[in-house]
Design a protein around this motif. Structure first.
Motif, short mmCIF file in Angstrom:
data_model
loop_
_atom_site.label_atom_id
_atom_site.label_comp_id
_atom_site.label_asym_id
_atom_site.label_seq_id
_atom_site.Cartn_x
_atom_site.Cartn_y
_atom_site.Cartn_z
N SER A 47 0.84 -1.20 0.00
CA SER A 47 0.00 0.00 0.00
C SER A 47 0.87 1.25 0.00
O SER A 47 0.59 2.22 -0.71
CB SER A 47 -0.92 0.02 1.23
N ALA A 48 1.92 1.21 0.80
CA ALA A 48 2.84 2.36 0.86
C ALA A 48 3.49 2.58 -0.50
O ALA A 48 3.64 3.72 -0.96
CB ALA A 48 3.91 2.10 1.92
N TYR A 79 2.22 1.73 -3.37
CA TYR A 79 1.19 2.28 -4.26
C TYR A 79 0.96 3.75 -3.99
O TYR A 79 0.82 4.56 -4.92
CB TYR A 79 -0.12 1.49 -4.11
N TYR A 80 0.93 4.11 -2.70
CA TYR A 80 0.74 5.52 -2.34
C TYR A 80 1.88 6.34 -2.92
O TYR A 80 1.66 7.40 -3.51
CB TYR A 80 0.69 5.66 -0.81
N MET A 81 3.07 5.83 -2.75
CA MET A 81 4.25 6.55 -3.26
C MET A 81 4.14 6.72 -4.78
O MET A 81 4.41 7.80 -5.30
CB MET A 81 5.51 5.74 -2.88
N TYR A 112 1.40 6.64 -6.75
CA TYR A 112 0.22 7.32 -7.30
C TYR A 112 -0.19 8.60 -6.56
O TYR A 112 -1.10 9.29 -6.99
CB TYR A 112 -0.97 6.34 -7.35
N ARG A 113 0.45 8.91 -5.45
CA ARG A 113 0.04 10.09 -4.68
C ARG A 113 1.20 11.04 -4.39
O ARG A 113 1.03 11.98 -3.63
CB ARG A 113 -0.57 9.65 -3.33
N THR A 114 2.35 10.77 -4.93
CA THR A 114 3.47 11.66 -4.64
C THR A 114 4.11 12.15 -5.95
O THR A 114 3.93 11.53 -7.01
CB THR A 114 4.58 10.97 -3.81
#
Lengths: 294, 418
Positions: free
Chosen positions: A156-157, A159-161, A163-165
């Motif tokens: 999840s981390a 993916y966050y990195m 798609y969200r950073t």
């Protein structure tokens, strides 16, 4: 057919498969961004396991707490390997050369581990490693559940990195087309180095859980890397989602077939699936055809 | 193809054949002549120093080295210092053949000692037999090795087929009220493990111990959880595991504990005999009650064995219980070779083979060694050993019944980790 055994096998397959998914994610990320096939990923998983072992045996540090040390350590190891060997690879033969270079790296690491830890197999021990609890008549091992949770958190981390950073945008741009990414001002070299570091860092977590569920020595890496490579081929080279699904499928299919047809067929089952998928979709489940031609 | 082409081809094939023949003859000659005066005697050995059998390979290496050091302390073999030429085969049955060919034809070793495992010994023995070399070994006790019709193989250790007999006899001798009633057999498809289980079954079945599970798994399996879960689901009171190494046994033990399943008796064909390596992998408390068949243990009363164990502990540390059985097997190979060299007065492999087939009884750290026509050592006695207590320092003989060194077995096996 024994339904209980089948459910057990399916449950174990999903829980264990998530670990392979985690380890393979680093491999596919590195290929996606750098066109590098890191065959040293297997031995780096074992390095992660040995680091956890050393911290646990010599310093009494809990296996999960130890990740706070081993993950950054392996991130740095990844950066060093990338800067020292892989960053120098250029040209159309880069991918093929990367196999040779990372194989050489893995041999050096294997020899070093044998010298430091000997060839005698070891396993990580902690009070929770062999414990389990029962739900609905089924035993759930703590270590597999913790490994599954760890895989979910880390993926999840990741993916966050991605798609969200802002860094994630650079990574995805490099994944799509390195030349175009460079043209719009992305430092592809820096992105590659960090991605390789991340790809290696996840092996710390994978290695710790692997070492707690399997007796290992440096030679265990050969079995690991063959599994990880088939996972990213089935999932599609460079596809994170594909690696996750294929990682779970690897163990799930083997386990279920093992219960239905016997253990003799369990290993073969995954490879039959792999061949069928490659016949229908040569680029793997989620791979993009000719996406990396340039 | 034209005439000229045919001629060149014929010449080429003939040349290659001639050179190969010359190499073989040269190599065979080297085996017969022995080292020159003042030169060391070279012994070629391929061992699994990496790969699946690396722990066993390492232990064998220690055994060979201890023996060589002891021989050299007393002036070597017939005045020649012993030098071990050890190469790694990475546990590969293909690489082991290449290694012995190189050791004989390139390194010109005078004698060859065996690799680890029946899986590797068979191809290795075939390879060295082509050069007329004797293959004295300690880890190729599977029936497949002896059934190959080789004249040059001599296994100093226990022929594995009957290894589980004392165990089966022990369990069937338990009073009827205590005797387990169900058993699960699960084994790797390895030439060392597979032949052992049917022999035990043949003894246990008529005694009313019903087989509730009997499966074979491929040697390349690394995730044993589903197989172990299936065994646990049967709730068998006895588990007989055909294993070749520590990781397999460790994986089954862990999966059993996680399934909340403790068999009353758990025996594995190999793994628990690896001393401190086994204890480190599974944890001392978990080892309590685990059994293994073998022909030797660290507390053996044989004087030469006591000396070897003392030397081992002096060099590597640990306790007698922690000494791997492979160490003694490697040492015994050296002892048999030394006796043969001494008796034949040289390093001629043909004479050594003839001597070892003569029915002569030799003494080793494992006990008596006398070879039959197949190269088997039927004089070797099978025992069953058991880890007892939670310290990982008590590895004791629990059968055959009536043997003076046999102690009472821990039965039923305590719960995991207790």
């Amino acid at each position: 057919m024994n339904v209980t055994a089948l459910i057990d096998a399916a449950k174990d397959g999903i829980l264990t498969g998530s670990l392979y998914a985690l380890m393979a994610t680093g491999l596919t990320l590195v290929f996606g961004v750098m066109d590098i096939i890191n065959v040293a990923q297997g031995i780096l998983v074992i390095v992660g396991a040995y680091l956890s072992y050393a911290l646990s045996v010599h310093f009494g540090i809990d296996l999960f707490l130890g990740l706070l040390i081993t993950i950054p350590t392996l991130f740095v190891v990844g950066i060093v390997i990338e800067r020292a060997f892989l960053g120098r690879l250029k040209g159309p033969e880069k991918t093929a050369m990367s196999i040779l270079v990372t194989y050489a790296v893995s041999l050096v690491i294997e020899g070093s581990l044998n010298m430091i830890f000997s060839v005698n197999p070891v396993q990580l021990h902690a009070w929770y490693v062999n414990k389990s609890f029962v739900v609905g008549g089924y035993h759930f091992a703590f270590i597999y559940l913790a490994g599954f949770a760890l895989a979910v958190v880390l993926l999840s981390a990741l993916y966050y990195m991605l798609y969200r950073t802002r860094f994630g945008v650079s990574v995805r741009a490099s994944l799509a087309d390195q030349a175009s990414a460079a043209l719009v001002g992305i430092d592809v070299r820096r992105v590659s180095t960090i991605c390789f570091g991340i790809g290696v860092a996840v092996t710390a977590a994978g290695g710790m859980i692997y070492g707690a569920t399997t007796t290992f020595n440096a030679s265990t890496s050969y079995d690991l890397i063959s599994r990880l490579l088939t996972i990213i081929v089935l999932g599609g080279m460079g596809s994170l989602g594909g690696a996750m699904l294929a990682g779970v499928l690897l163990v799930f299919v083997g386990n279920v077939v093992g219960v239905i047809a016997g253990a003799v067929w369990s290993t073969m089952a995954y490879y039959v699936l792999l061949i069928i998928v490659l016949l229908v979709r040569p680029q793997g489940l989620f791979g993009k055809q000719s996406a990396r031609v340039a | 193809m034209n005439r000229k082409g045919k001629l060149f081809r014929t010449l080429g094939v003939t040349s290659v054949a001639a050179v190969s023949l010359l190499m073989m003859v040269t190599a065979s000659g080297a085996s017969s002549s022995g080292p020159a005066k003042g030169q060391p005697v070279k012994i070629g050995i391929s061992l699994s120093l990496s790969g699946d059998f690396s722990a066993d390979g390492q232990a064998f290496k220690q055994g060979y080295q201890l023996w060589a050091a002891d021989v050299n302390k007393t002036g070597g073999l017939l005045g020649h210092k012993v030098v071990l030429d050890i190469v790694s085969d990475a546990s590969s049955p293909t690489q082991v053949v290449t290694n012995y060919q190189k050791l004989i034809s390139t390194d010109h070793v005078n004698l060859t000692f065996g690799p680890f495992s029946s899986l590797l010994t068979l191809p290795a023995a075939k390879a060295v037999s082509r050069y007329g070399y004797a293959m004295i070994e300690g880890a190729g006790g599977a029936p497949s090795v002896f059934q190959a019709g080789l004249h040059n193989v001599f296994d100093v250790a226990l022929p594995v087929a009957n290894s589980l007999v004392p165990f089966a006899k022990w369990i069937t001798a338990l009073p009827k009220g205590q005797r387990p009633t169900t058993v699960a057999y699960v084994t790797s498809n390895d030439p060392f493990t597979q032949p052992q289980l049917p022999v035990a079954m043949k003894i246990m079945q008529p005694a009313g111990i019903k087989t509730v599970y009997n499966k074979v798994f491929p040697a390349e399996v690394t995730d044993f959880t589903p197989i172990a879960d299936a065994v646990a689901a049967t709730k068998a009171q006895v588990v007989v595991l055909g294993s070749t190494d520590v990781p397999t046994v460790s994986a089954f033990m862990q999966a059993f504990e996680q399934s909340g399943y403790t068999p009353k008796v758990f025996i594995a064909t190999a793994g628990p005999d690896q001393g401190s390596t086994f204890i480190k992998a599974v944890g001392a408390a978990n080892a309590d009650g685990i059994m293994v068949p073998n022909s030797w243990y660290g507390l053996s009363a044989i004087p030469a064995s006591k000396t070897m164990v003392a030397e081992y502990i002096k060099k590597y540390g640990g306790t007698p219980a922690g000494v791997n059985g492979d160490v003694a097997e490697g040492y015994a190979v050296g002892q048999v070779a030394a006796a043969a060299v001494k008796a034949t007065g040289g390093f001629d492999n043909a004479k050594i083979i003839k001597y070892l087939h003569s029915g002569v009884m030799l003494q080793t750290v494992l006990g008596g060694a006398q070879f039959n026509a197949l190269g088997m050592n039927p004089k070797m006695t099978a025992y069953t050993f058991q880890w007892q207590g939670a310290t990982g320092t008590k590895f004791l003989q629990i059968s055959p019944i009536g043997d003076p060194n046999t102690v009472k077995a821990v039965f039923p096996k305590p719960a995991w980790g207790k």
